[in-house]
Design a protein around this motif. Structure first.
Motif, PDB file in Angstrom:
ATOM      1  N   ALA A 193       0.836  -1.210   0.000  1.00 56.30           N
ATOM      2  CA  ALA A 193       0.000   0.000   0.000  1.00 56.30           C
ATOM      3  C   ALA A 193       0.872   1.262   0.000  1.00 56.30           C
ATOM      4  O   ALA A 193       0.510   2.267  -0.604  1.00 56.30           O
ATOM      5  N   PHE A 194       2.021   1.203   0.674  1.00 58.13           N
ATOM      6  CA  PHE A 194       2.934   2.356   0.669  1.00 58.13           C
ATOM      7  C   PHE A 194       3.614   2.457  -0.702  1.00 58.13           C
ATOM      8  O   PHE A 194       3.720   3.545  -1.267  1.00 58.13           O
ATOM      9  N   GLY A 195       4.103   1.321  -1.198  1.00 56.50           N
ATOM     10  CA  GLY A 195       4.817   1.310  -2.474  1.00 56.50           C
ATOM     11  C   GLY A 195       3.962   1.925  -3.570  1.00 56.50           C
ATOM     12  O   GLY A 195       4.421   2.763  -4.353  1.00 56.50           O
ATOM     13  N   GLU A 196       2.684   1.507  -3.589  1.00 57.52           N
ATOM     14  CA  GLU A 196       1.724   2.019  -4.579  1.00 57.52           C
ATOM     15  C   GLU A 196       1.636   3.552  -4.504  1.00 57.52           C
ATOM     16  O   GLU A 196       1.648   4.233  -5.525  1.00 57.52           O
ATOM     17  N   ARG A 197       1.547   4.088  -3.284  1.00 58.73           N
ATOM     18  CA  ARG A 197       1.426   5.545  -3.111  1.00 58.73           C
ATOM     19  C   ARG A 197       2.695   6.273  -3.526  1.00 58.73           C
ATOM     20  O   ARG A 197       2.623   7.325  -4.155  1.00 58.73           O
ATOM     21  N   PHE A 198       3.855   5.748  -3.138  1.00 49.35           N
ATOM     22  CA  PHE A 198       5.100   6.450  -3.503  1.00 49.35           C
ATOM     23  C   PHE A 198       5.319   6.396  -5.012  1.00 49.35           C
ATOM     24  O   PHE A 198       5.778   7.362  -5.612  1.00 49.35           O
ATOM     25  N   ARG A 199       4.978   5.264  -5.626  1.00 53.98           N
ATOM     26  CA  ARG A 199       5.093   5.195  -7.090  1.00 53.98           C
ATOM     27  C   ARG A 199       4.105   6.162  -7.734  1.00 53.98           C
ATOM     28  O   ARG A 199       4.414   6.826  -8.722  1.00 53.98           O
ATOM     29  N   GLY A 200       2.910   6.254  -7.144  1.00 56.79           N
ATOM     30  CA  GLY A 200       1.890   7.170  -7.660  1.00 56.79           C
ATOM     31  C   GLY A 200       2.336   8.618  -7.572  1.00 56.79           C
ATOM     32  O   GLY A 200       2.135   9.394  -8.513  1.00 56.79           O
ATOM     33  N   SER A 201       2.975   9.003  -6.465  1.00 56.83           N
ATOM     34  CA  SER A 201       3.385  10.401  -6.356  1.00 56.83           C
ATOM     35  C   SER A 201       4.594  10.668  -7.240  1.00 56.83           C
ATOM     36  O   SER A 201       4.703  11.741  -7.832  1.00 56.83           O
ATOM     37  N   ASP A 202       5.484   9.689  -7.394  1.00 57.62           N
ATOM     38  CA  ASP A 202       6.606   9.829  -8.340  1.00 57.62           C
ATOM     39  C   ASP A 202       6.025  10.073  -9.740  1.00 57.62           C
ATOM     40  O   ASP A 202       6.445  10.994 -10.444  1.00 57.62           O
ATOM     41  N   ALA A 203       5.028   9.286 -10.108  1.00 55.23           N
ATOM     42  CA  ALA A 203       4.423   9.401 -11.439  1.00 55.23           C
ATOM     43  C   ALA A 203       3.708  10.743 -11.600  1.00 55.23           C
ATOM     44  O   ALA A 203       3.800  11.389 -12.647  1.00 55.23           O
ATOM     45  N   TYR A 204       3.006  11.182 -10.542  1.00 53.72           N
ATOM     46  CA  TYR A 204       2.270  12.450 -10.660  1.00 53.72           C
ATOM     47  C   TYR A 204       3.215  13.638 -10.813  1.00 53.72           C
ATOM     48  O   TYR A 204       3.001  14.502 -11.669  1.00 53.72           O
ATOM     49  N   VAL A 205       4.250  13.686  -9.992  1.00 51.91           N
ATOM     50  CA  VAL A 205       5.187  14.815 -10.064  1.00 51.91           C
ATOM     51  C   VAL A 205       5.874  14.817 -11.435  1.00 51.91           C
ATOM     52  O   VAL A 205       6.040  15.867 -12.052  1.00 51.91           O
ATOM     53  N   ARG A 206       6.230  13.633 -11.935  1.00 52.53           N
ATOM     54  CA  ARG A 206       6.831  13.567 -13.265  1.00 52.53           C
ATOM     55  C   ARG A 206       5.860  14.060 -14.337  1.00 52.53           C
ATOM     56  O   ARG A 206       6.239  14.744 -15.279  1.00 52.53           O
TER      57      ARG A 206
END
Lengths: 205, 205
Positions: free
Chosen positions: A119-132
Motif C-alpha cells: 500500500a505504501f509502495g503504490e502511493r510512492f510510485r503514484g506520487s513519483d508518477a504524478y510529479v513527473r
C-alpha cells in the motif's frame, strides 16, 4: 444517522489526517501508534478505528491526503509563461523544509518500508508518477512555445524528480543546521534548466 | 590465546561483515536479528556478541565496512585523465544494483533511522562527506588541467552527490522491472558534466 453523513465523515477524515501529520512529525513512523494519533485527534482510539482498521491503512490514506494537498497547490499556480512556471514548480518541490523537517524524516521511514508494504509502495510510485507528469506537462508547454529546446521531455522530468528525491533523502541524514541538501538541489535544478533545457546556441527544432 | 590474535580477530570481523551483508539483503533492517546474522555466520549468537554488544553497534561497523570497500575500489582506479576518471567514478556510484537491490533497500531503512540513531547518522554523514571529497578532488584536477571550466567545485560535488542519493532512494520504491532510477541518474550526471562542467564556448579562466 447524522454521524454517518458524508460531510461529518469528511470532517473526521480531515481532522484525523491533520492529527496524523502532527503525530508523525513528533514521533516518527516506527514509534507511531493509533493511540498517539487518537491523542492528537482528541478522541478515543475506537473513534480512529471506526474510520481505519489498521495503522497502515490510515497511513496509506495519509499519503493520499499529502498528494492531494500537493495537487491543490500545483493547480493554484496561475503562471502561464513556461520558464517561470517551471521555476515556480521547482520552488514548490525544493522548498527548504524548516518546520516540517521531522515530517520528511517520517516520510523517508515510510518510503523505506514501501518494499515490504504494497500500500505504501503504490502511493510512492503514484506520487513519483504524478510529479513527473506535472514536470513533463510544463516542459512540453515550454518546448511547444519555443522557450525550451526539443529535449527528451520524459527524461528531463525523471531527471528533475531524481534531484527532488535526492534532496529529501540527503536532508534527512545531514544535521539540521548544516544541511545543504535543498539549497544544492535547487541550484542544480536551475543549472539543469539553463544548461540542458535552454541551449542558447540552438533554437528548438 | 591464539583466538585473541589480531589476525583471527580480523578474520572474524570480515566473516561477520559478510554474514551481515547476506542477512540484511535477505531480511531487511527492521527484521534483522543477531540470530539471523549468527545463522549466516555459521556460529552461535554468543560468538557474534563476543565481538559486538548490540545489533546497532554491529551495523555501525557494517556501515564502516561498506565505506571501506568503496574506498578500496576508488583507490584501485588508475585512470589519470580527469574527464575519464570522473566518468569511471560516476559509473561506480551509479551502477545498476541488480543483485544487491535488496541491500540498497536495507540501507535506505538504516538511513531513515539515522535521525534516531546517532551512530548511523555519523556514518551516513561520513560517507556523504567522503564521496563529495572524492568527486571534488577529481573535478579540481580537471579544472587544473583545463578539462573542466572553473566551476564552483564544492557545489558540483554536492550536486552529483544529490543525483546519487536520488537514484538510490527512487530505486528502492519503484518496481524492480520498471525502475529507471539508475539509468536516469547516470544520464543526468552525464548531462551535468557536459553542460555545466564543460562549456565549449569558454575556456577555463
Amino acid at each position: 444517522m447524522a454521524d454517518d453523513s458524508d460531510s461529518s465523515r469528511s470532517n473526521a477524515h480531515g481532522e484525523i489526517m491533520r492529527a496524523t501529520y502532527r503525530a508523525l512529525r513528533d514521533h516518527g513512523y516506527a514509534n507511531l501508534t493509533i493511540k498517539r494519533i487518537a491523542e492528537e485527534y482528541g478522541k478515543s482510539t475506537a473513534a480512529v478505528h471506526y474510520h481505519y482498521d489498521t495503522k497502515d491503512e490510515l497511513l496509506a490514506a495519509f499519503l493520499d491526503y499529502l498528494l492531494g494537498r500537493f495537487k491543490d497547490t500545483v493547480h493554484e499556480v496561475e503562471i502561464i509563461d513556461p520558464e517561470r512556471r517551471l521555476d515556480s514548480l521547482l520552488d514548490q518541490l525544493l522548498i527548504e523544509p524548516n518546520d516540517h523537517r521531522d515530517l520528511l524524516i517520517a516520510m523517508l521511514e515510510m518510503r523505506s518500508q514501501a518494499p515490504y508494504r504494497e500500500a505504501f509502495g503504490e502511493r510512492f510510485r503514484g506520487s513519483d508518477a504524478y510529479v513527473r507528469y506535472i514536470l513533463r506537462t510544463v516542459i512540453e508547454q515550454g518546448v511547444a512555445a519555443g522557450a525550451f529546446d526539443d529535449v527528451d521531455v520524459d527524461h528531463a522530468a525523471r531527471a528533475l524528480m531524481t534531484v527532488v528525491v535526492g534532496a529529501q533523502t540527503r536532508d534527512a541524514v545531514l544535521n539540521d543546521d548544516e544541511s545543504d541538501a535543498f539549497e544544492t538541489a535547487r541550484r542544480l535544478a536551475d543549472e539543469y534548466v539553463s544548461a540542458v533545457l535552454i541551449d542558447d546556441d540552438s533554437g528548438a527544432n
